[in-house]
Write a protein that holds these residues in place. Sequence first.
Motif: not given
Length: 352
Positions: A208-223
């Motif tokens: 995605t050309n951008g960082s995304y550090p984990p968040e406590p409530t996020i278990t899934r990233v959808l691309l």
Amino acid sequence: MNILNIGSDRTTYHVEIFHSPLFEAALGIAAATYDQIHPTLEQPATYWQQLLNELHPDVFLEVAYAKQHNTWKTLLHLLHQHPFAELTSFLSFVAQLTPEELRYLALPFLGDELQNSRKEAARGSEADALLLQGACRSHLFFPAYIAHITSVDPEELRQHLLLLMEGWYHAHIKPREEELIRILERDCAHKKAMQDKLSAEAFVEWATNGSYPPEPTITRVLLIPHAIYRPWTIHANAEATKIFYYPVADESMHDTIDPYRPPQSFVQALKVLGDEHRLRLVKMLAEREMSLQEMTEVLGGAKSTVHHHLSLLRSAHLVDSAGNKYRLKRGALGKIPILWEQFLGCVSDEQG
């Protein structure tokens, strides 16, 4: 200092990739109805006007409605309910929703703590609708969007969505459906080939050309790959999920490779930097992080104008923001000479 860690290991998320030309339709409506963003998109403003001109008059009216109320957002919400691969199943799903279900799914996810208010607002609670609006009052359009979704007749909304999606799809997706599917499939295959070689966070940053550090409530990233909204990556939220609609890579756009075609990211960066006002902003941000207000005070003029120039710099991935501060992405700026070398190849000094 002696430290004993009795907590759990740092958690991360798992990444999924999904593609469908239906997302291309919804994002196409979003792009076509967002006039201010047209200068930052790969296609020129005339392209978007042509798309609108080619619509049946009845569909054109629905697009105008979508522009006024941002109901392309509703289409995206609904598309995430199932892995719809084709138009008929999606239209059937929308047609069978109860009025309450339609409203609930149309309303944005604003956090677990507001889920009950989301349900009550879908049932007709004016107090909860106002609570949702207040929770996102700083958002560009969410408060007005929520006000519309909770006040419009659900059957009017349903018929609008059905006519909008079907009309746009048949006008602008169906004629090149096979080509679009090949583009999306190529990019997904390219991304999946890299997925096992990188950590989840490194993979998301690469894709995605951008960082995304984990968040406590996020278990899934959808691309979700797209071709229509290039070069923008669009972020969205769902329950326990962060969504990135990311632009397909240049090499995925074409069946054959043209050695004289410059990478679109390179073209975008040069276009954006070819302006005195934006170069002034780059110079200012090279010195320190600054807020929109601070930059406006230095440059003078309207805050909306400075924001527009910053949006263009962000679209080329040269600037990003954290909180209310903007910062220069020096690494991205430093890659421009490398992109020149990659594009030109080996050129002798005598030729220069």
